[in-house]
Write a protein that holds these residues in place. Structure first.
Motif, short mmCIF file in Angstrom:
data_model
loop_
_atom_site.label_atom_id
_atom_site.label_comp_id
_atom_site.label_asym_id
_atom_site.label_seq_id
_atom_site.Cartn_x
_atom_site.Cartn_y
_atom_site.Cartn_z
N GLN A 128 0.74 -1.22 0.11
CA GLN A 128 0.02 0.09 0.02
C GLN A 128 0.91 1.34 0.16
O GLN A 128 0.59 2.31 -0.74
N ASP A 129 1.95 1.20 0.74
CA ASP A 129 2.66 2.64 0.96
C ASP A 129 4.00 2.49 0.56
O ASP A 129 4.88 3.55 0.48
N GLY A 130 4.38 1.32 0.02
CA GLY A 130 5.71 1.24 -0.84
C GLY A 130 6.95 1.08 0.20
O GLY A 130 8.27 1.04 -0.19
N THR A 131 6.52 1.29 1.46
CA THR A 131 7.70 1.14 2.37
C THR A 131 8.37 -0.06 2.72
O THR A 131 7.78 -1.21 2.30
N ILE A 132 9.51 -0.35 3.01
CA ILE A 132 10.29 -1.46 3.13
C ILE A 132 10.16 -2.01 4.42
O ILE A 132 9.95 -1.67 5.63
N THR A 133 9.74 -3.47 4.41
CA THR A 133 9.09 -4.18 5.79
C THR A 133 10.42 -4.40 6.53
O THR A 133 11.65 -4.83 6.01
N PHE A 134 10.03 -4.48 7.96
CA PHE A 134 11.25 -4.74 8.90
C PHE A 134 10.60 -5.92 9.49
O PHE A 134 9.47 -6.25 10.02
N GLY A 135 11.61 -7.02 9.90
CA GLY A 135 11.35 -8.29 10.47
C GLY A 135 11.38 -8.41 11.86
O GLY A 135 11.00 -7.31 12.72
N GLY A 136 11.49 -9.55 12.26
CA GLY A 136 11.20 -10.04 13.65
C GLY A 136 12.30 -9.58 14.89
O GLY A 136 12.12 -10.10 16.06
N TYR A 137 13.53 -9.15 14.38
CA TYR A 137 14.45 -9.10 15.54
C TYR A 137 14.10 -7.93 15.87
O TYR A 137 14.72 -6.80 15.99
N SER A 138 12.90 -7.60 16.65
CA SER A 138 12.62 -6.61 17.24
C SER A 138 11.31 -6.74 18.36
O SER A 138 10.95 -7.94 18.63
N ASP A 139 11.02 -5.83 19.12
CA ASP A 139 10.03 -6.16 20.14
C ASP A 139 8.36 -6.04 19.82
O ASP A 139 7.61 -6.49 20.41
N ARG A 140 8.31 -5.47 18.50
CA ARG A 140 6.79 -5.48 18.10
C ARG A 140 6.64 -5.48 16.52
O ARG A 140 7.58 -5.16 15.67
N ILE A 141 5.70 -5.87 15.90
CA ILE A 141 5.44 -5.95 14.62
C ILE A 141 3.81 -5.61 14.38
O ILE A 141 2.94 -6.07 15.12
N VAL A 142 3.76 -5.11 12.97
CA VAL A 142 2.30 -4.95 12.65
C VAL A 142 2.20 -5.73 11.55
O VAL A 142 3.05 -5.67 10.67
N CYS A 143 1.21 -6.37 11.19
CA CYS A 143 0.93 -7.34 10.23
C CYS A 143 -0.79 -7.58 9.80
O CYS A 143 -1.48 -7.41 10.91
N ARG A 144 -0.94 -7.75 8.63
CA ARG A 144 -2.30 -8.06 8.05
C ARG A 144 -2.77 -9.16 8.67
O ARG A 144 -2.10 -10.28 8.69
N GLU A 145 -4.06 -9.11 9.19
CA GLU A 145 -4.62 -10.30 9.85
C GLU A 145 -4.43 -11.79 9.37
O GLU A 145 -4.40 -12.65 9.85
N GLU A 146 -4.79 -11.70 7.96
CA GLU A 146 -4.72 -13.11 7.26
C GLU A 146 -3.41 -13.79 7.45
O GLU A 146 -3.30 -14.87 7.34
#
Length: 367
Positions: A128-146
């Motif tokens: 949708q916005d063309g930004t680069i995704t960041f993965g799971g070496y982190s404390d939180r993540i936002v993801c499409r529910e499906e």
């Protein structure tokens, strides 16, 4: 689609160049869209792909990059239209966080092969916005529910994490080629993928042989459930095993000759490549004239991945893991490259908690 304007501050580890190594990194996760889920990450597995991406071995990395696509955590917030998950659910994310869900492949449950391109959990481009995704070496993540999966109660979070890549990568071809009682399966390579291939094939009822270049891994192979062990440098033994196997599950992640493994197959037997190999040596097509099949397989779709998690929970299957703190990830990469892990590293994200020492220098504010 509506989006909450508030972004979520996040902390993690990122590489900023091929030579930088992994280091503390602050960034923001997007605000929730209507169909998004916010997850507090508790564990993240380490995959060879993480190392290759961090070091730009494949020439595709966009920096900074936050790796990690074997993610387990707890839902902490949901978008207004979310129906599949609730706050407090224990959930997981694998190698993809989006796809079109409209093409023939997606409708067939093959979202990983989306005709319009699936979005990788890290180093991918948001649809949708063309930004680069960041993965799971982190404390939180936002993801499409499906693309958020449910973790069965019987699976502990730390061992569930590697199933999101190593588990589904080996489960999918075993299911696709209908491995079961009476099947003979050879697993080439006994690392993070290979040890899961052994466990899953055994649980499906197959007779399993581990293929290795030396005697060193015989005891481990048999302890994991394999019934047989074949040294591939023993030419006489390889000739004697010719034409015996329904499948060779090839998990070797470096360039190598696949021809000897094809000779092990029955008519209509299949060698499935699941290790990431940049190039194969030339192959004489005469080897294929006995109706030997050479193919590849990449992860699995959403329904199949959920099925795999349930299968592992039902059969008590768990990867062999070593849990680490996130500030040791560079050492873990070096050890993984040297095959010095049995068989999968998992980061405990409690090591990113406030007051911890991510740099090993008594200064959590350095994040």
């Amino acid at each position: 689609m509506a989006i909450q304007t508030n972004e979520y501050p996040a902390r993690g580890y990122a590489a900023t160049s091929p030579e930088s190594g992994m280091a503390p990194f602050r960034f923001n996760r997007r605000g929730l869209r209507d169909n998004d889920v916010l997850i507090d990450i508790t564990h993240c597995g380490i995959c060879h792909s993480d190392l290759h991406t961090a070091r730009n071995d494949w020439g595709r990395t966009v920096y900074p990059v936050v790796p990690g696509h074997e993610i387990v955590g707890t839902v902490s917030a949901v978008g207004d239209a979310v129906t599949m998950h609730r706050v407090g659910d224990r959930v997981a994310i694998g190698c993809m966080v989006d796809a079109c869900l409209e093409c023939d492949h997606c409708k067939a449950g093959l979202e990983q092969y989306c005709k319009n391109g699936m979005t990788g959990t890290y180093n991918g481009k948001d649809r949708q916005d063309g930004t680069i995704t960041f993965g799971g070496y982190s404390d939180r993540i936002v993801c499409r529910e499906e693309f958020v999966l449910k973790v069965p109660e019987a699976l502990a979070s730390d061992v569930a994490a590697p199933l999101l890549c190593a588990g589904i990568t080996t489960y999918s071809p075993l299911r696709q080629w209908k491995i079961g009682p009476g099947s003979k399966v050879a697993v080439a390579g006994l690392g993070g993928l290979g040890h899961m291939g052994v466990k899953l094939a055994v649980a499906m009822g197959a007779e399993v042989t581990v293929l290795s270049r030396s005697e060193d891994k015989r005891a481990d192979a048999l302890a994991l459930g394999a019934q047989h062990f074949l040294i591939t440098t023993d030419k006489a033994a390889m000739r004697a095993a010719g034409g015996q196997f329904d499948m060779v599950l090839n998990t070797i992640p470096v360039r190598h000759d696949v021809a000897p493994y094809l000779l092990l197959l029955k008519i209509d037997g299949v060698q499935v490549l699941v290790g990431m190999i940049d190039k194969m040596p030339e192959l004489h097509t005469g080897i294929l004239l006995g109706r030997k099949i050479l193919t590849g397989s990449g992860i699995g779709g959403l329904a199949e991945t959920q099925e795999m998690l349930e299968f592992c929970a039902e059969h008590g299957i768990a990867p062999e893991i070593e849990t680490i703190a996130i500030n040791t990830v560079n050492d873990a990469y070096d050890r993984m490259e040297a095959s010095d892990v049995k068989y999968r590293f998992v980061i405990d994200m409690a090591s990113l908690a406030e007051g911890s020492d991510p740099l090993g220098r008594g200064a959590s504010a350095a994040l």
